[in-house]
Structure formats: structure tokens, C-alpha cells
Design an enzyme around this catalytic site. Structure first.
Site, PDB file in Angstrom:
ATOM      1  N   LYS A 171       0.835  -1.200   0.000  1.00 15.50           N
ATOM      2  CA  LYS A 171       0.000   0.000   0.000  1.00 15.50           C
ATOM      3  C   LYS A 171       0.872   1.252   0.000  1.00 15.50           C
ATOM      4  CE  LYS A 171      -3.906  -2.290   0.309  1.00 15.50           C
ATOM      5  NZ  LYS A 171      -5.006  -2.180  -0.668  1.00 15.50           N
ATOM      6  N   LYS A 274     -12.953  -7.770  -8.567  1.00 18.42           N
ATOM      7  CA  LYS A 274     -13.500  -8.255  -7.302  1.00 18.42           C
ATOM      8  C   LYS A 274     -14.945  -8.687  -7.553  1.00 18.42           C
ATOM      9  CE  LYS A 274     -10.333  -5.746  -4.352  1.00 18.42           C
ATOM     10  NZ  LYS A 274     -10.008  -4.528  -3.606  1.00 18.42           N
TER      11      LYS A 274
HETATM   12 MG    MG Z   1      -6.542  -2.094  -4.554  1.00 20.71          MG
END
Ligand code: MG
Length: 381
Positions: A171, A274
Site C-alpha cells: 500500500k 473483485k
Molecule cells: Mg486495490
């Protein structure tokens, strides 16, 4: 298959190691399960929504209310118009709208309906979807470490790679980007590294982040995922032309149509799909087929699901458009307790099941021990 009823189960799971991102940190992981019961078979679906909503994903509590108050009655109405037959999985998405909340609701219900159909016909999900491989690759994710400590980041990535992860997605956010990229590349010269910005950077105006994003070109990343906010496909297309590093999209890909738009803008080289967000397993299959057709890479992303949701995602990762390792690690690695169990995992290799259905289901004894709350909705014609 004649509808008998629908049961909703809500259980409070917890992440063993909260993951910090530019959009906040995850700790508790409550889950909603849907059990569709018919006269021939029953099927389970898992809701991917997290407790805290974001600009693109609804919060679990809102999905829970929508499932109980709108989706169950709609499924019953659809059944009534078919003489009590459960609606077929390919028709589930059409019962719901196109908004983010409706797509997660549709995905949850569709998984349960599909699972019931597959169990009734003794078919595995991977076979039903048309998976082209029996073993899929799993990658790992590392959050922003406490105090932004590069040493802690490298240690966390080393644990993932030692465990067999085939890539590390880390991240980033403004002020924490080139430092982690350099630390990871120095420690792991040949590892597949993805930087995930969760839409945290900006173009134009006084704080244009183009130069810092271009600086990431030095680290041989697989992609920079979602560098700009989800709606900005045109700006992402322009940025893609400026960067040597491929651009990945995640939050932007809420629908299959959005993926088509992103491809038209030249805004996506790596698509993170997703299933929960895009409206279900069948929509995810269409998205990955589109990615393959467009010649871009794809992988299946996760929401820290329990074993049921993750087994479903693993089957999707068996499709030919899924060309990169997905978020398919064993939920036992991040959940304090998983009521479902998972597939056979050997390092970063996940073996798809050939058993009928999605391949995992919550254990009722474990649900009871965890204090899960069930709600039963009988079907009455
Ligand atoms: Mg992502």
C-alpha cells in the site's frame, strides 16, 4: 428446484493483523452469509462488504438491511412468478439495480443460488465457470506499517514470500511511496511487486502528483494500482501515457461496462476484478473474458473473505483472463477464526476443488460457538 426458504447468518469475525491502507485500517471483520434452501439442495453465499463503506463500496450493515428487506422478498417474488422455482443464477443480477449496494447484494445472492444449483447437479464451480487450470496462484498484501517503518515493511513482505506468495502488493499514499518501493526492491530484486494507492494521488492544480508517480518507474513494479480516484478514467488514461509503469485499476472497476470504458481510455493495463463489487461470479467471468480479449492482465482481488467467498474467488482465478496471482491466500492467515475452512494451499499454489458447489460452507457448530445470529425467512407461495 422449489424454494423452501432463505436464511441469513451474521457473525463477527476478526482480522488477526489489521491492514492499514490510504483509506483507513481494517480490524473487525463481520460477515453476512446467505443460505438458500430448496427441495433438492441448499446453497451458501458470502457477502464481501466490509464494515466500513468507502466511496465505491457499501458498508456491510447497509448490505445486510438491503438483503433482508429487499433481496429476500424479490427472490421470493421471482420464485412465485415461476411456480415456486428458484430463479436461475444467470438471472439473479437482473433482479437488482446497477448501483454499488445493489451489485454487492446481487453478488451475495447469486453465489448462494449458484452453490445450490451446483450441488444439485454435482458440479464444481470451477467447472461451471470454465476454469482452464486446476491450481491458481496466490499473492500477498502488506499494509502501511506502523510509523511507516521500511524495516517492518520488508519483514512483513519477507514473511509473505517465505510462505510462498507469488507477488507482494504493498500500500502507498502520498509521502509513503518511493521509500517502500526502494526498500522492497532492494530487499527482493526479482519479486513481483505491485504498489496499491487506493486512489490517493491527484493530477492538476497546485499539488500534482505526476512527478512522484513517475519516480516509481525506477522500481520495476508490475503496476501502480488505482493511482487516481475511481471516477477519473480520462485522467488515468493520460497518466498511463506518461508512466512507464503499467496502471492497474481496482476501485474504478465497479461494473463490466466500466472496464470497457477504461480499456477505451487506455487507462488500464492490469484489471483487479473483485466479484463481490462487480456484481457476482458471472459478471467477474465476463470482465476477465473482456480483459483477455483486450490483451490486458487480470487478477482476482479480495476483501479479506472467509473460506467460502475466497473459494469462489479462487475458481474465478482459474479463468484464462486471470493472468496474475490473486488475493487467494488461506483466510486462516488473516482471520482469527474461519467458520468455513478453505481449499488445499501449498505455499502460493491453491488447488481448486472438484467437489460439487463453491467448495466451502460455514460449519454450523463453529457459527454457533462464535455467537452467529440467524434469521429464517420461509417461502410461502
Ligand atoms: Mg486495490
Amino acid at each position: 428446484m422449489k424454494l423452501v426458504g432463505i436464511e441469513l447468518w451474521r457473525v463477527d469475525l476478526a482480522l488477526s493483523n489489521p491492514v492499514a491502507t490510504s483509506q483507513g485500517s481494517h480490524g473487525p471483520r463481520p460477515v453476512l452469509y446467505v443460505r438458500v434452501v430448496t427441495d433438492e439442495a441448499e446453497g451458501w453465499g458470502e457477502c464481501g462488504a466490509l464494515p466500513g463503506g468507502t466511496a465505491v463500496d457499501p458498508a456491510l450493515d447497509d448490505v445486510d438491511v438491503a438483503v433482508a428487506e429487499r433481496a429476500v422478498p424479490r427472490l421470493f417474488q421471482a420464485g412465485a412468478s415461476r411456480g415456486g422455482e428458484l430463479v436461475g443464477a444467470p438471472s439473479v443480477a437482473r433482479l437488482f439495480g446497477e448501483g454499488p449496494l445493489e451489485r454487492v447484494v446481487a453478488a451475495t445472492i447469486e453465489m448462494a443460488v449458484l452453490d445450490a444449483e451446483l450441488r444439485s447437479s454435482a458440479t464444481a464451480l470451477a467447472e461451471r465457470l470454465g476454469a482452464v487450470r486446476a491450481v491458481v496462484e496466490s499473492g500477498g498484501v502488506v499494509g502501511i506499517p506502523p510509523g511507516r517503518d521500511p524495516g517492518a515493511l520488508v519483514d512483513a513482505a519477507a514473511r509473505l514470500l517465505d510462505g510462498g506468495a507469488r507477488r507482494v502488493r504493498f500500500k502507498i499514499e502520498p509521502g509513503w511511496d518511493t521509500v517502500p518501493a526502494r526498500a522492497l526492491r532492494t530487499a527482493f530484486p526479482s519479486a513481483a511487486l505491485l504498489a496499491d494507492a487506493n486512489g490517493a494521488y491527484r493530477r492538476g492544480g497546485t499539488d500534482d502528483d505526476a512527478s512522484v508517480l513517475c519516480a516509481l518507474d525506477d522500481y520495476g513494479l508490475v503496476c501502480i494500482e488505482q493511482p487516481l480516484p475511481a471516477p477519473d478514467l480520462a485522467a488515468l488514461g493520460i497518466l498511463a501515457a506518461e508512466l512507464a509503469t503499467p496502471i492497474g485499476l481496482d476501485e474504478s472497476l465497479g461494473t463490466v461496462r466500466r472496464l470497457a470504458e477504461a480499456i477505451r481510455y487506455g487507462a488500464v493495463a492490469v484489471a483487479c476484478i473483485k466479484p463481490s463489487r462487480i456484481g457476482g461470479l458471472l459478471a467477474a467471468r465476463r470482465a476477465l473474458a473482456m480483459a483477455a480479449e483486450a490483451g490486458i492482465d487480470g487478477f482476482v482481488g479480495g476483501f479479506f473473505e472467509s473460506g467460502l467467498g475466497r473459494a469462489a474467488n479462487a475458481a474465478v482465478a482459474g479463468l484464462c483472463g486471470s493472468s496474475l496471482p490473486g488475493d487467494l491466500s488461506d483466510p486462516a492467515d488473516y482471520l482469527v477464526e474461519d467458520p468455513c475452512g478453505y481449499l488445499e494451499v501449498d505455499g502460493g499454489a491453491v488447488r481448486l476443488t472438484t467437489a460439487p458447489g463453491v467448495g466451502a460452507a460455514p460449519d454450523s457448530a463453529v457459527l454457533a460457538r462464535l455467537g452467529a445470529v440467524g434469521r429464517w425467512f420461509p417461502y410461502r407461495s
